[in-house]
Design a protein around this motif. Structure first.
Motif, PDB file in Angstrom:
ATOM      1  N   ALA A  16       0.926  -5.122   8.111  1.00 53.82           N
ATOM      2  CA  ALA A  16       0.613  -3.534   8.564  1.00 53.82           C
ATOM      3  C   ALA A  16       1.736  -2.665   7.989  1.00 53.82           C
ATOM      4  O   ALA A  16       1.580  -1.776   7.281  1.00 53.82           O
ATOM      5  CB  ALA A  16       0.242  -3.196   9.926  1.00 53.82           C
ATOM      6  N   ALA A  17       2.981  -3.042   8.215  1.00 56.49           N
ATOM      7  CA  ALA A  17       4.261  -2.311   8.052  1.00 56.49           C
ATOM      8  C   ALA A  17       4.469  -2.379   6.440  1.00 56.49           C
ATOM      9  O   ALA A  17       4.854  -1.273   5.916  1.00 56.49           O
ATOM     10  CB  ALA A  17       5.613  -2.950   8.538  1.00 56.49           C
ATOM     11  N   ILE A  18       4.164  -3.587   5.818  1.00 55.59           N
ATOM     12  CA  ILE A  18       4.201  -3.613   4.399  1.00 55.59           C
ATOM     13  C   ILE A  18       3.331  -2.552   3.553  1.00 55.59           C
ATOM     14  O   ILE A  18       3.418  -1.709   2.724  1.00 55.59           O
ATOM     15  CB  ILE A  18       4.068  -4.706   3.654  1.00 55.59           C
ATOM     16  CG1 ILE A  18       5.265  -5.829   4.038  1.00 55.59           C
ATOM     17  CG2 ILE A  18       3.906  -5.004   2.273  1.00 55.59           C
ATOM     18  CD1 ILE A  18       5.036  -7.264   3.963  1.00 55.59           C
ATOM     19  N   VAL A  19       1.952  -2.643   4.150  1.00 58.45           N
ATOM     20  CA  VAL A  19       0.876  -1.935   3.653  1.00 58.45           C
ATOM     21  C   VAL A  19       1.240  -0.272   4.044  1.00 58.45           C
ATOM     22  O   VAL A  19       1.151   0.515   2.819  1.00 58.45           O
ATOM     23  CB  VAL A  19      -0.508  -2.010   4.017  1.00 58.45           C
ATOM     24  CG1 VAL A  19      -1.556  -1.104   3.691  1.00 58.45           C
ATOM     25  CG2 VAL A  19      -0.826  -3.632   3.807  1.00 58.45           C
ATOM     26  N   GLU A  20       1.523   0.193   5.099  1.00 63.48           N
ATOM     27  CA  GLU A  20       2.169   1.325   5.381  1.00 63.48           C
ATOM     28  C   GLU A  20       3.257   1.732   4.413  1.00 63.48           C
ATOM     29  O   GLU A  20       3.292   2.902   3.908  1.00 63.48           O
ATOM     30  CB  GLU A  20       2.489   1.517   7.015  1.00 63.48           C
ATOM     31  CG  GLU A  20       2.854   2.814   7.180  1.00 63.48           C
ATOM     32  CD  GLU A  20       3.240   2.901   8.791  1.00 63.48           C
ATOM     33  OE1 GLU A  20       3.436   3.858   9.264  1.00 63.48           O
ATOM     34  OE2 GLU A  20       3.300   1.765   9.510  1.00 63.48           O
ATOM     35  N   GLN A  21       4.240   1.032   4.117  1.00 62.10           N
ATOM     36  CA  GLN A  21       4.977   1.373   3.260  1.00 62.10           C
ATOM     37  C   GLN A  21       4.587   1.653   1.654  1.00 62.10           C
ATOM     38  O   GLN A  21       4.882   2.609   1.221  1.00 62.10           O
ATOM     39  CB  GLN A  21       6.381   0.361   3.156  1.00 62.10           C
ATOM     40  CG  GLN A  21       7.510   0.720   2.258  1.00 62.10           C
ATOM     41  CD  GLN A  21       8.242   2.021   2.782  1.00 62.10           C
ATOM     42  OE1 GLN A  21       8.539   2.029   3.857  1.00 62.10           O
ATOM     43  NE2 GLN A  21       8.632   2.892   1.730  1.00 62.10           N
ATOM     44  N   ARG A  22       3.787   1.038   1.398  1.00 60.24           N
ATOM     45  CA  ARG A  22       3.084   1.216   0.059  1.00 60.24           C
ATOM     46  C   ARG A  22       2.164   2.455   0.042  1.00 60.24           C
ATOM     47  O   ARG A  22       2.265   3.136  -0.902  1.00 60.24           O
ATOM     48  CB  ARG A  22       2.170   0.070  -0.186  1.00 60.24           C
ATOM     49  CG  ARG A  22       3.008  -1.187  -0.582  1.00 60.24           C
ATOM     50  CD  ARG A  22       2.100  -2.700  -0.801  1.00 60.24           C
ATOM     51  NE  ARG A  22       2.666  -3.466  -1.135  1.00 60.24           N
ATOM     52  CZ  ARG A  22       2.185  -4.810  -1.239  1.00 60.24           C
ATOM     53  NH1 ARG A  22       0.772  -5.043  -0.991  1.00 60.24           N
ATOM     54  NH2 ARG A  22       2.865  -5.971  -1.648  1.00 60.24           N
ATOM     55  N   ILE A  23       1.751   2.833   1.207  1.00 59.46           N
ATOM     56  CA  ILE A  23       0.971   4.062   1.331  1.00 59.46           C
ATOM     57  C   ILE A  23       2.090   5.141   1.348  1.00 59.46           C
ATOM     58  O   ILE A  23       1.987   6.214   0.466  1.00 59.46           O
ATOM     59  CB  ILE A  23       0.267   4.355   2.808  1.00 59.46           C
ATOM     60  CG1 ILE A  23      -1.016   3.178   2.570  1.00 59.46           C
ATOM     61  CG2 ILE A  23      -0.234   5.656   2.672  1.00 59.46           C
ATOM     62  CD1 ILE A  23      -1.806   2.983   3.925  1.00 59.46           C
ATOM     63  N   GLU A  24       3.041   5.165   1.986  1.00 57.50           N
ATOM     64  CA  GLU A  24       4.253   6.118   2.104  1.00 57.50           C
ATOM     65  C   GLU A  24       4.867   6.374   0.765  1.00 57.50           C
ATOM     66  O   GLU A  24       5.379   7.294   0.406  1.00 57.50           O
ATOM     67  CB  GLU A  24       5.291   5.650   3.315  1.00 57.50           C
ATOM     68  CG  GLU A  24       4.566   6.233   4.506  1.00 57.50           C
ATOM     69  CD  GLU A  24       5.569   5.657   5.565  1.00 57.50           C
ATOM     70  OE1 GLU A  24       6.805   5.223   5.525  1.00 57.50           O
ATOM     71  OE2 GLU A  24       5.258   5.445   6.837  1.00 57.50           O
ATOM     72  N   ASP A  25       5.285   5.221  -0.010  1.00 55.79           N
ATOM     73  CA  ASP A  25       5.893   5.094  -1.421  1.00 55.79           C
ATOM     74  C   ASP A  25       4.889   5.650  -2.313  1.00 55.79           C
ATOM     75  O   ASP A  25       5.432   5.785  -3.553  1.00 55.79           O
ATOM     76  CB  ASP A  25       6.604   4.030  -1.562  1.00 55.79           C
ATOM     77  CG  ASP A  25       5.874   2.907  -1.892  1.00 55.79           C
ATOM     78  OD1 ASP A  25       4.817   2.882  -2.100  1.00 55.79           O
ATOM     79  OD2 ASP A  25       6.619   1.709  -1.877  1.00 55.79           O
TER      80      ASP A  25
END
Length: 84
Positions: A16-25
């Motif tokens: 979830a944190a990795i996908v969230e980071q991909r959304i943010e970046d």
């Protein structure tokens, strides 16, 4: 399992944190489709149920929406405002 994941912490939270980071970046931009369950499961080397749990968490955070039969999409800023 992906070498980037740490077995000492819940795997779904890390994904979830990795996908969230991909959304943010901007890797997954507003309105874009997030890769499918099976694609993400293959990428991370985990069960589809683990991906489902990670995406459910991101949905509760108001980052994504799911459309039955169509996929999961990143919410646009306008959609986030409507939810908030």
């Amino acid at each position: 399992m992906s070498p980037d994941l740490d077995r000492s912490r819940p795997i779904w939270k890390q994904i979830a944190a990795i996908v969230e980071q991909r959304i943010e970046d901007g890797t997954y931009g507003p309105g874009s489709r997030v890769p499918g369950l099976h694609e993400l499961a293959a990428e991370f080397g985990v069960a589809v149920s683990t991906i489902q749990k990670a995406l459910a968490h991101l949905k509760t955070l108001g980052l994504i929406r799911s459309e039955l039969g169509l996929g999961t999409y990143v919410l646009t800023p306008e959609e986030r405002k409507q939810q908030g």
